[in-house]
Design a protein around this motif. Structure first.
Motif, PDB file in Angstrom:
ATOM      1  N   CYS B 135       0.881  -1.187   0.295  1.00 38.17           N
ATOM      2  CA  CYS B 135      -0.014  -0.053  -0.168  1.00 38.17           C
ATOM      3  C   CYS B 135       0.823   1.234  -0.043  1.00 38.17           C
ATOM      4  O   CYS B 135       0.748   2.267   0.876  1.00 38.17           O
ATOM      5  N   ILE B 136       1.881   1.177  -0.837  1.00 41.13           N
ATOM      6  CA  ILE B 136       2.722   2.484  -1.117  1.00 41.13           C
ATOM      7  C   ILE B 136       1.996   3.689  -1.230  1.00 41.13           C
ATOM      8  O   ILE B 136       2.603   4.819  -0.739  1.00 41.13           O
ATOM      9  N   ASP B 137       0.687   3.763  -1.773  1.00 40.98           N
ATOM     10  CA  ASP B 137      -0.102   4.980  -2.131  1.00 40.98           C
ATOM     11  C   ASP B 137      -0.821   5.084  -0.838  1.00 40.98           C
ATOM     12  O   ASP B 137      -1.608   6.295  -1.014  1.00 40.98           O
ATOM     13  N   ARG B 138      -0.813   4.513   0.210  1.00 41.80           N
ATOM     14  CA  ARG B 138      -1.376   4.898   1.783  1.00 41.80           C
ATOM     15  C   ARG B 138      -0.274   5.587   2.699  1.00 41.80           C
ATOM     16  O   ARG B 138      -0.422   6.281   3.326  1.00 41.80           O
ATOM     17  N   ILE B 139       1.048   4.563   2.793  1.00 37.98           N
ATOM     18  CA  ILE B 139       1.898   4.696   3.759  1.00 37.98           C
ATOM     19  C   ILE B 139       2.598   6.039   3.819  1.00 37.98           C
ATOM     20  O   ILE B 139       2.954   6.447   4.905  1.00 37.98           O
ATOM     21  N   LEU B 144      -3.384  11.816   4.541  1.00 38.83           N
ATOM     22  CA  LEU B 144      -4.248  11.119   5.483  1.00 38.83           C
ATOM     23  C   LEU B 144      -3.840  11.269   7.057  1.00 38.83           C
ATOM     24  O   LEU B 144      -2.624  11.595   7.220  1.00 38.83           O
ATOM     25  N   ALA B 145      -4.865  10.989   7.744  1.00 36.00           N
ATOM     26  CA  ALA B 145      -4.345  11.268   9.094  1.00 36.00           C
ATOM     27  C   ALA B 145      -3.411   9.970   9.448  1.00 36.00           C
ATOM     28  O   ALA B 145      -3.240   9.140   8.983  1.00 36.00           O
ATOM     29  N   GLN B 150      -1.332   3.234   6.972  1.00 35.14           N
ATOM     30  CA  GLN B 150      -0.735   2.066   6.845  1.00 35.14           C
ATOM     31  C   GLN B 150      -1.655   1.344   6.075  1.00 35.14           C
ATOM     32  O   GLN B 150      -2.414   1.553   5.218  1.00 35.14           O
ATOM     33  N   PRO B 151      -0.963   0.094   5.715  1.00 40.75           N
ATOM     34  CA  PRO B 151      -1.842  -0.724   4.592  1.00 40.75           C
ATOM     35  C   PRO B 151      -3.268  -1.002   4.819  1.00 40.75           C
ATOM     36  O   PRO B 151      -3.581  -0.994   6.175  1.00 40.75           O
TER      37      PRO B 151
END
Ligand code: SF4
Ligand code: SF4
Ligand code: SF4
Lengths: 309, 229
Positions: B135-139, B144-145, B150-151
């Protein structure tokens, strides 16, 4: 492993083409049965190049995204597949230059022809080695992870090459006495190596379901595989053949690839009979290549219910 | 940094929520879509980054069901990267994440052959290899908070069986868990040095699967039988 026809055809055809080049060069350098005329060298090389090219084209059918195939030359420092691609492509310009030399009437007495001969010889041996290494480096498939794999690929390629050369010499009306002995030598060596490989793949010697799940002190069974129909993993790695069928096919490999050619080649007196025996050997090696894939067990099958690989 | 997951086999209930949320997030993510083949037919199939298998450990009556989620292990010695002829597969220096560049991949399948953990799946529709991106586009998403960086599989897991962290930091949450619970890698003998670690079920008193013939169980059995009638 799923036996993909494009890959089977590719490895057998290209392998025999490079084998024919290897044997052609051996036969003209050592003057086996009196060598060949320049024109015959050119015709033989073109047959080899035809087989190689047919194989390489077929291999591209295996790619799901062939428009990026040119990029496969970029990682030759780590990948045997890339090395194979680089070697296979650089083989062409050298071979064309070599053929040009013969065409212009410069035989082995010419320095440049000699240099190119060495390069083409090395190339043809190395491509078959790279094809074998591409499978032998995979630790995930214990059956392939052995030096027997490149040895098999090289020997079977040269065996088919020497049979092809014999057939072509019959066609040209040239003598084949010494070449027949070379043929028998390759048939015996390749057959023995394949026998060793069949013994090697017999017993599981890779990881087990226990190390795959880290529960090494209890029996582990697959309870549910988690999907209701096939996945990429089961399509690609889940191929299984019945024990009995494997045995039958192994006998077929022995009969067609080694025994029939070895028994009848010394008696064969015409182009037609040599061609028939060569085609028989091709059939045997095609079955051999099918088995090479079908018999191989990938460790991911441990997550699909296999206890050992 | 060496980012990866810890998966707690003691508490995983095999609900598949991580796999579903992974599919949902990533199908519109950097290596999406995760194509489905014949999704509404009798034999639906498709690309997943995360699959859960179920194993039976031990012999009856001392047996136990263990649910086994598996995604890319982001191996240290990732043979999937070394065998890739096009350079499409690569391992990031800065955090150890293994990715596929869809623009370079030629769909030769060779990397999937080199992966022992079944983490790579070819997308038959666009002909490229796909796999877990951690989940490189989240972490790293600053929008994002912090607790959401995190994934998605980690956040979604209702049993808190999945943990995300940096294995290079000896005091990270993941390293603490591995130390305390005796975490292990899968198939270490192949030498891929996977980053993801699995925590074995906690050692508890063995409870045989069969019930003893107590008065309570007899009453229960009787009740069950009468309801069934
Ligand atoms: S789990 Fe497979 S795909 Fe992931 S890094 Fe390791 S070898 Fe590569
Ligand atoms: S399928 Fe793509 S990523 Fe995998 S080895 Fe081939 S080119 Fe590389
Ligand atoms: S880290 Fe992300 S991509 Fe990887 S399995 Fe979990 S949800 Fe899927």
């Amino acid at each position: 492993m799923h036996p993909a026809l494009s890959v089977i055809f590719f490895t057998v055809m290209s392998g025999s083409g490079y084998g024919l080049m290897t044997l052609l060069i051996i036969s003209i350098v050592f003057d086996v049965d009196g060598g060949m005329s320049h024109q015959q060298v050119i015709v033989t090389s073109l047959v080899a190049l035809g087989l190689i090219t047919a194989g390489l084209l077929s291999s591209s059918f295996h790619l799901a995204n062939p428009k990026n195939a040119w990029r496969s030359m970029s990682r030759f420092r780590t990948s045997w597949l890339s090395r194979e691609a680089v070697l296979a492509i650089t083989f062409y310009p050298f071979t064309f230059l070599w053929l040009l030399q013969w065409y212009l009437g410069h035989g082995l007495e010419n320095r440049w022809t000699l240099l190119l001969t060495v390069l083409v010889f090395m190339g043809s041996v190395m491509v078959n080695f790279a094809t074998g290494m591409l499978y032998a480096t995979l630790k995930t498939i214990p059956q392939w992870n052995t030096s027997l794999t490149p040895a098999n690929f090289m020997m079977l390629g040269m065996m088919l090459g020497s049979l092809l050369l014999t057939t072509l010499r019959f066609y040209f009306g040239l003598p084949v006495e010494q070449l027949l002995i070379i043929d028998l030598g390759f048939l015996a060596t390749a057959g023995t190596l394949k026998l060793m490989y069949f013994f090697w793949v017999g017993k599981p010697h890779g990881p087990s379901i226990n190390t795959a799940t880290m529960f090494t002190r209890a029996t582990v069974r697959l309870f549910d595989v988690g999907h209701t129909s096939g996945t990429f993993l089961t399509d690609e790695f889940g191929y299984q053949v019945a024990r009995f069928r494997i045995m039958l096919l192994r006998y077929a490999v022995y009969l067609f690839a080694f025994i029939i050619p070895a028994l009848f080649l010394p008696m064969s007196m015409s182009f037609e009979s040599a061609l028939t025996l060569t085609l028989t050997a091709f059939l045997g090696v095609l079955i051999e290549r099918w088995l090479f894939f079908a018999e191989a067990r990938h460790v991911v099958t441990l997550y699909h219910g296999n206890q050992r690989v | 940094m060496r980012l990866g997951l810890v998966i707690d086999l003691d508490v995983c209930v095999g609900c598949n929520a991580c796999a579903v949320s992974c599919k949902q997030w990533n199908t519109s993510g950097t290596t999406g879509p995760l194509t489905d083949y014949a999704p509404y037919s009798k034999d639906p199939s498709g690309v997943w980054f995360n699959r859960i298998r179920n194993f039976e450990i031990g012999d009856y009556p001392n047996n136990k069901t263990v649910h086994f989620p598996m995604s890319c292990m982001h191996c240290e010695d990732a043979a999937c990267v070394t065998v890739c002829p096009t350079g499409a597969s690569y391992k990031r220096k800065e955090d150890g994440i293994v990715l596929v560049d869809q623009d370079k991949c030629m769909g030769c399948n060779y990397c999937s052959w080199a992966c022992p953990y079944g983490a790579r799946e070819l997308d038959r529709e666009d002909g490229t290899m796909k796999k877990c991106t951690l989940c490189i586009d989240r972490i790293y998403d600053k929008n994002l908070a912090p607790e959401d960086r995190q994934p998605t599989c980690v956040i979604t897991c209702p049993a808190h069986a999945r943990h995300f962290g940096d294995f290079d930091d000896p005091n990270s949450n993941v390293n603490k868990l591995v130390r305390e619970r005796g975490g292990n890698a899968l198939m270490p003998e192949l030498g891929y040095r996977p980053t993801n670690m699995y925590l074995p079920p906690r050692a508890v008193k063995q409870e045989p699967t069969v019930q003893k013939d107590s008065i309570i169980s007899k009453v229960k059995d009787w009740v069950n039988r009468s309801i069934a009638r």
